[in-house]
Design a protein around this motif. Sequence first.
Motif, PDB file in Angstrom:
ATOM      1  N   ASP A   1       5.662  -2.964  -2.437  1.00 45.69           N
ATOM      2  CA  ASP A   1       4.841  -2.224  -3.392  1.00 45.69           C
ATOM      3  C   ASP A   1       3.592  -1.675  -2.731  1.00 45.69           C
ATOM      4  O   ASP A   1       2.868  -2.406  -2.061  1.00 45.69           O
ATOM      5  CB  ASP A   1       4.438  -3.123  -4.561  1.00 45.69           C
TER       6      ASP A   1
ATOM      7  N   HIS B   1      -2.195  10.309 -12.498  1.00 44.50           N
ATOM      8  CA  HIS B   1      -1.174  10.950 -11.646  1.00 44.50           C
ATOM      9  C   HIS B   1      -1.103  12.452 -11.960  1.00 44.50           C
ATOM     10  O   HIS B   1      -1.023  13.286 -11.062  1.00 44.50           O
ATOM     11  CB  HIS B   1       0.202  10.330 -11.889  1.00 44.50           C
TER      12      HIS B   1
ATOM     13  N   GLU C   1       8.349   3.149 -11.859  1.00 39.87           N
ATOM     14  CA  GLU C   1       7.646   2.403 -10.804  1.00 39.87           C
ATOM     15  C   GLU C   1       8.598   2.146  -9.635  1.00 39.87           C
ATOM     16  O   GLU C   1       8.254   2.371  -8.475  1.00 39.87           O
ATOM     17  CB  GLU C   1       7.122   1.076 -11.377  1.00 39.87           C
TER      18      GLU C   1
ATOM     19  N   ARG D   1       8.203   5.757  -1.686  1.00 39.12           N
ATOM     20  CA  ARG D   1       7.136   5.414  -0.740  1.00 39.12           C
ATOM     21  C   ARG D   1       7.695   4.572   0.403  1.00 39.12           C
ATOM     22  O   ARG D   1       7.339   4.769   1.566  1.00 39.12           O
ATOM     23  CB  ARG D   1       6.014   4.653  -1.459  1.00 39.12           C
TER      24      ARG D   1
ATOM     25  N   GLN E   1       8.158   3.554  -5.896  1.00 40.63           N
ATOM     26  CA  GLN E   1       8.035   2.619  -4.769  1.00 40.63           C
ATOM     27  C   GLN E   1       9.148   2.827  -3.758  1.00 40.63           C
ATOM     28  O   GLN E   1       8.928   2.732  -2.551  1.00 40.63           O
ATOM     29  CB  GLN E   1       8.016   1.165  -5.269  1.00 40.63           C
TER      30      GLN E   1
ATOM     31  N   ALA F   1       2.120   2.378 -10.234  1.00 34.54           N
ATOM     32  CA  ALA F   1       1.624   2.190  -8.862  1.00 34.54           C
ATOM     33  C   ALA F   1       0.092   2.060  -8.851  1.00 34.54           C
ATOM     34  O   ALA F   1      -0.595   2.617  -8.001  1.00 34.54           O
ATOM     35  CB  ALA F   1       2.075   3.316  -7.945  1.00 34.54           C
TER      36      ALA F   1
ATOM     37  N   GLU G   1      -2.747  -2.477  -1.568  1.00 33.88           N
ATOM     38  CA  GLU G   1      -3.576  -1.731  -2.527  1.00 33.88           C
ATOM     39  C   GLU G   1      -4.726  -1.045  -1.806  1.00 33.88           C
ATOM     40  O   GLU G   1      -5.155  -1.495  -0.732  1.00 33.88           O
ATOM     41  CB  GLU G   1      -4.156  -2.685  -3.576  1.00 33.88           C
TER      42      GLU G   1
ATOM     43  N   ARG H   1       0.216   0.447  -3.820  1.00 33.15           N
ATOM     44  CA  ARG H   1      -0.620   1.024  -4.878  1.00 33.15           C
ATOM     45  C   ARG H   1      -1.851   1.634  -4.240  1.00 33.15           C
ATOM     46  O   ARG H   1      -2.975   1.194  -4.489  1.00 33.15           O
ATOM     47  CB  ARG H   1      -1.014  -0.061  -5.887  1.00 33.15           C
TER      48      ARG H   1
END
Length: 465
Positions: free
Chosen positions: A266, A35, A241, A248, A245, A28, A286, A268
């Motif tokens: 996605d 992380h 990933e 999220r 995602q 991400a 992003e 990030r």
Amino acid sequence: MAVNVVIMAAGKGTRMKSALPKVLHRLAGVSLLQHVLDASAGLGAARTVVVTGHGAPEVEAAVAAPPNAPGIVCVRQMPQLGTGHAVQQALPALDDANAVTLILNGDVPLIRSATARALVEACGGARLALLTIELADASGYGRIVRDGGAGAPIRAIVEHKDASAAQRGIREIYTGIMAAPTRLLRRWVMALRDDNAQREFYLTDIVAMAVAEGVPVVGSAAPSETEVLGVNSPVQLADLERRLQRARAEALMEAGVRLADPARFDLRGTLACGSDVEIDIGCLFEGAVTLGDGVRVGAHCCIKDARIESGAVIHPYTHIDGARVGAGALIGPYARLRPGADLGAAVHIGNFVEVKNSTLAAGAKANHLAYLGDATVGERVNYGAGSITANYDGANKHRSVIGNDVHVGSNCVLVAPIVIGDGATIGAGSTIGRDAPAGQLTVARARQASIAGWKRPQKATAPKG
Ligand code: UD1
Ligand code: MG
């Protein structure tokens, strides 16, 4: 309770088949190690020690960079003789005033601070607390060996390669994460031996030491598999990933955001959404992005560090980076907003229009094939197809100032620095190198001429013979 955190990050990551150290691969948009460092920061660790080895200079540079707080200690482990040996290297950097030492893995990125906190509480400076999980397929992992069935006291962790056939049938495994009383950890780790199948110093051997000394060993079940999954290969990285995602996407949907397909979404960074936001398939967000009430984002948009105000519509295949889009604006399809684009309410930006470091006031329109760079554009301006600001003279950037209600025809070049007065009209095909007065038509192009009786040239006929 004050805590030391040790993050083991010296391993090679052979199966990644990459020149990049494993813990610097991104999940991400953020490195695996970052992380873990974020989880550690969320825990309020008093001291954080990262054990580096393979790719140590790069890993250490990443640790020293923002957003990490200064003061995280890196220790090198050369060569890498096992997880117990890794913790041995960290011992001089541990502070005994912090009663608990938490061991995390640099390649187990999705551990949550809350889970780590619970493990620290379970240790309480007096017990050895192991984060465990039951897996359908436990092969390769260290098995939790108990004195009886589930819930019976833990006796040891046995590594897969050292386990008997019966032990290999155990599905409860050690996740690689533990919390230990700091003073005891120090003593136990120094007493490790490498008389095992892999000739390594196993950190997990301290469990049997604790049992022998009568120190309680507690198993704490991880709340989800995703939190304790490690990354060893590109396939595992991609799997994690998608899990992240998905989580999220679900959190956004719980908050009322309508995602056309949570599997094609996605994030990030961070995404803050108002009510009734709709996001079509294949979008990538992003950095820090805010979408106001009723914003609609079409398919396959990339949006980074942006604020999109209420009711704006972003049509498919639009790229936005470092921009603000005003309420009710219509952007795209195929538009590109670059850093410093600041668009007012009801601005329209159409296909193949690029805007950089420019302010467009309410109601301004650039609907087709145009460039606005370093421009200040007034209200209700209509900027024609194919027109551009020539903002760069090869050495310096210059500004174009376009007043309110200006109409710029198609295919114009505004050679900056330049000022176009309010209400001016610029004739199509003009190259404008001097300021254009308000309210007038300014045209700068060759006059059209038609030549009567003109004949097209003919091909010369080759002589015969
Ligand atoms: C380890 C555990 C195993 C557990 C599994 C969970 C031991 C002996 N075994 O096994 O019980 O089920 O994790 O995934 O601890 N590392 C170093 N230096 C070294 C060796 C490893 O820093 O010398 C780091 C690695 O980079 C990695 C972590 O420690 O981040 C775990 O090492 P790894 O070799 O993956 O241990 P496993 O054999 O998987
Ligand atoms: Mg491993």
